[in-house]
Design a protein around this motif. Structure first.
Motif, PDB file in Angstrom:
ATOM      1  N   LYS A 178       7.891  -6.323  -9.732  1.00 26.42           N
ATOM      2  CA  LYS A 178       6.562  -6.612  -9.303  1.00 26.42           C
ATOM      3  C   LYS A 178       6.849  -7.936  -8.584  1.00 26.42           C
ATOM      4  O   LYS A 178       6.165  -8.073  -7.358  1.00 26.42           O
ATOM      5  CB  LYS A 178       5.547  -6.277 -10.303  1.00 26.42           C
ATOM      6  CG  LYS A 178       3.992  -6.942  -9.774  1.00 26.42           C
ATOM      7  CD  LYS A 178       3.028  -6.684 -10.769  1.00 26.42           C
ATOM      8  CE  LYS A 178       1.674  -6.833 -10.403  1.00 26.42           C
ATOM      9  NZ  LYS A 178       1.379  -8.318 -10.039  1.00 26.42           N
TER      10      LYS A 178
ATOM     11  N   THR B 299       0.773  -1.011  -0.014  1.00 29.37           N
ATOM     12  CA  THR B 299      -0.037   0.127   0.220  1.00 29.37           C
ATOM     13  C   THR B 299       0.879   1.107  -0.014  1.00 29.37           C
ATOM     14  O   THR B 299       0.414   2.264  -0.214  1.00 29.37           O
ATOM     15  CB  THR B 299      -1.069  -0.113   1.311  1.00 29.37           C
ATOM     16  OG1 THR B 299      -0.232   0.120   2.440  1.00 29.37           O
ATOM     17  CG2 THR B 299      -1.818  -1.247   1.259  1.00 29.37           C
TER      18      THR B 299
ATOM     19  N   ASN C 141       9.177   4.473  -5.434  1.00 30.37           N
ATOM     20  CA  ASN C 141       8.392   5.457  -5.260  1.00 30.37           C
ATOM     21  C   ASN C 141       8.768   6.766  -6.308  1.00 30.37           C
ATOM     22  O   ASN C 141      10.057   7.141  -6.122  1.00 30.37           O
ATOM     23  CB  ASN C 141       8.110   5.995  -4.013  1.00 30.37           C
ATOM     24  CG  ASN C 141       7.070   5.012  -3.346  1.00 30.37           C
ATOM     25  OD1 ASN C 141       6.205   4.477  -3.920  1.00 30.37           O
ATOM     26  ND2 ASN C 141       7.109   5.010  -1.823  1.00 30.37           N
TER      27      ASN C 141
ATOM     28  N   HIS D 130      10.484   7.250 -17.244  1.00 34.89           N
ATOM     29  CA  HIS D 130       9.216   6.904 -17.153  1.00 34.89           C
ATOM     30  C   HIS D 130       8.640   8.019 -16.216  1.00 34.89           C
ATOM     31  O   HIS D 130       7.408   8.404 -16.823  1.00 34.89           O
ATOM     32  CB  HIS D 130       9.073   5.705 -16.160  1.00 34.89           C
ATOM     33  CG  HIS D 130       7.632   5.120 -15.759  1.00 34.89           C
ATOM     34  ND1 HIS D 130       6.939   4.397 -16.486  1.00 34.89           N
ATOM     35  CD2 HIS D 130       7.020   5.555 -14.494  1.00 34.89           C
ATOM     36  CE1 HIS D 130       5.731   4.319 -15.998  1.00 34.89           C
ATOM     37  NE2 HIS D 130       5.888   5.129 -14.583  1.00 34.89           N
ATOM     38  N   THR D 131       9.276   8.825 -15.478  1.00 36.80           N
ATOM     39  CA  THR D 131       8.417  10.041 -14.906  1.00 36.80           C
ATOM     40  C   THR D 131       8.128  11.010 -15.838  1.00 36.80           C
ATOM     41  O   THR D 131       7.129  11.575 -15.803  1.00 36.80           O
ATOM     42  CB  THR D 131       9.549  10.393 -13.756  1.00 36.80           C
ATOM     43  OG1 THR D 131       9.470   9.455 -12.680  1.00 36.80           O
ATOM     44  CG2 THR D 131       8.866  11.708 -13.047  1.00 36.80           C
TER      45      THR D 131
ATOM     46  N   ARG E 250       3.396   4.270  -4.461  1.00 39.85           N
ATOM     47  CA  ARG E 250       2.596   5.439  -4.779  1.00 39.85           C
ATOM     48  C   ARG E 250       2.203   5.273  -6.240  1.00 39.85           C
ATOM     49  O   ARG E 250       3.093   4.542  -7.072  1.00 39.85           O
ATOM     50  CB  ARG E 250       3.234   6.823  -4.678  1.00 39.85           C
ATOM     51  CG  ARG E 250       3.566   6.753  -2.913  1.00 39.85           C
ATOM     52  CD  ARG E 250       3.699   8.397  -2.742  1.00 39.85           C
ATOM     53  NE  ARG E 250       4.894   9.060  -3.431  1.00 39.85           N
ATOM     54  CZ  ARG E 250       6.287   9.010  -2.909  1.00 39.85           C
ATOM     55  NH1 ARG E 250       6.327   8.488  -1.836  1.00 39.85           N
ATOM     56  NH2 ARG E 250       7.173   9.522  -3.678  1.00 39.85           N
ATOM     57  N   ASP E 251       1.233   5.926  -6.719  1.00 39.03           N
ATOM     58  CA  ASP E 251       0.777   5.718  -8.158  1.00 39.03           C
ATOM     59  C   ASP E 251       2.045   6.272  -8.936  1.00 39.03           C
ATOM     60  O   ASP E 251       2.629   7.386  -8.267  1.00 39.03           O
ATOM     61  CB  ASP E 251      -0.506   6.646  -8.146  1.00 39.03           C
ATOM     62  CG  ASP E 251      -1.609   6.019  -7.673  1.00 39.03           C
ATOM     63  OD1 ASP E 251      -1.332   4.594  -7.569  1.00 39.03           O
ATOM     64  OD2 ASP E 251      -2.567   6.699  -7.615  1.00 39.03           O
ATOM     65  N   GLY E 252       2.321   6.004 -10.117  1.00 37.43           N
ATOM     66  CA  GLY E 252       3.340   6.583 -11.075  1.00 37.43           C
ATOM     67  C   GLY E 252       4.489   5.800 -10.871  1.00 37.43           C
ATOM     68  O   GLY E 252       5.756   6.387 -11.529  1.00 37.43           O
ATOM     69  N   ALA E 253       4.716   4.921 -10.067  1.00 36.90           N
ATOM     70  CA  ALA E 253       6.073   4.241  -9.937  1.00 36.90           C
ATOM     71  C   ALA E 253       6.444   3.358 -11.180  1.00 36.90           C
ATOM     72  O   ALA E 253       5.403   2.898 -11.674  1.00 36.90           O
ATOM     73  CB  ALA E 253       6.076   3.492  -8.738  1.00 36.90           C
ATOM     74  N   TYR E 254       7.601   3.348 -11.385  1.00 41.64           N
ATOM     75  CA  TYR E 254       8.094   2.622 -12.408  1.00 41.64           C
ATOM     76  C   TYR E 254       8.421   0.999 -12.012  1.00 41.64           C
ATOM     77  O   TYR E 254       8.902   0.900 -11.019  1.00 41.64           O
ATOM     78  CB  TYR E 254       9.384   3.097 -13.012  1.00 41.64           C
ATOM     79  CG  TYR E 254      10.228   2.085 -14.090  1.00 41.64           C
ATOM     80  CD1 TYR E 254       9.656   1.888 -15.158  1.00 41.64           C
ATOM     81  CD2 TYR E 254      11.363   1.297 -13.768  1.00 41.64           C
ATOM     82  CE1 TYR E 254      10.129   1.272 -16.222  1.00 41.64           C
ATOM     83  CE2 TYR E 254      11.740   0.863 -14.738  1.00 41.64           C
ATOM     84  CZ  TYR E 254      11.253   0.433 -15.945  1.00 41.64           C
ATOM     85  OH  TYR E 254      11.875  -0.261 -16.954  1.00 41.64           O
TER      86      TYR E 254
END
Length: 264
Positions: free
Chosen positions: A17, A4, A95, A159-160, A7-11
């Protein structure tokens, strides 16, 4: 289930994963990679145990020790809360960093430093463990991961920013050098030494390559701050002596001898 705290937007490539995903409780009797990852993450968090892929009584005890230290119920079972605590260092490195007008190069340096704050290290043997697999998608004796470390930081930055990589990622220093030459981004030591390329233009995020002999490079890292006689670095698979086959990612200082550069 992903942590949890991610954060959103992580590579998040598939290989990473797989290292941090929670696919259910892990307890005594677990075998192979499910047990091995628990043992590796325990070791990385300071609760060393033999990494043998067999979740036995010693691993169970170390899980209880870890849980007690983190204020969790000491069940000896890796539940989702325990899992999140175990993988927290990698999640912190993953993150996203706000672009905030940063260039690809400076953002790559920022990501490399963020990784180093989580102290990436080997676990379970030479060139082994979750950090190495996250950078390379494999591990083992020959998994020299310095190139994987710098390429991952560059991938995060691209990615960012929503852009393309300037060259393809590689686990090989020699391949990175050749690709940079093709792309016109390679700066040899001779140009730096002569002043044809100013040291001040080695912006944070530039790569340095340690040259063994002409055409053969044995180590790569990221320049974080250049100065007249030396430069600060962020680099993987090194040690306090600057080895090209160490055990951790760390910040170091290096001189310009036998170094070539890739500048973005």
């Amino acid at each position: 289930m992903l942590p949890t705290t991610l954060r959103d937007g992580a590579y998040l490539p598939k290989r990473v994963k797989e290292e941090i995903d929670f696919d259910g409780p892990i307890e005594r009797g677990a075998k192979k990679m499910r047990a091995q990852r628990v043992q590796e993450f325990l070791t990385l968090n300071g609760f060393a145990v033999s990494v043998d892929g067999d979740f036995g009584p010693a691993t169970e005890k170390r899980v209880r020790d870890f849980q007690t230290a983190r204020g969790l119920p000491a069940t000896g079972v890796v539940d989702i809360k325990t899992h999140e605590e175990l993988v927290a260092p990698i999640v912190k490195a993953l993150n996203p960093i706000a672009a905030g007008g940063k260039s690809l190069s400076t953002l790559a340096a920022a990501y490399a430093k963020q990784h180093i704050k989580s102290h990436p290290m080997e676990a379970g043997g030479d060139n082994r463990g979750p950090w190495v697999r996250s950078y390379l998608d494999w591990d083992g004796k020959d998994a020299r991961w310095c190139a994987g470390f710098v390429c991952f930081a560059l991938e995060q930055a691209a990615h960012t920013l929503g852009g393309q990589l300037p060259i393809d990622s590689s686990s090989s220093c020699d391949v990175l050098a050749m690709e940079a030459k093709t792309a016109g981004k390679f700066v040899p030591e001779s140009r730096v030494k002569s002043g044809a390329f100013a040291k001040k233009d080695l912006v944070p995020g530039s790569f340095f390559l340690v040259r063994k002999v002409p055409g053969d490079w044995v180590h790569v890292g990221i320049v974080t701050a250049p100065s007249k006689e030396s430069f600060d670095t962020a680099e993987g698979n090194t040690d306090s002596g600057g080895s090209s086959n160490g055990f951790e990612a760390a910040e170091r200082a290096r001189d310009y001898r036998s170094k070539d550069f890739i500048v973005w």
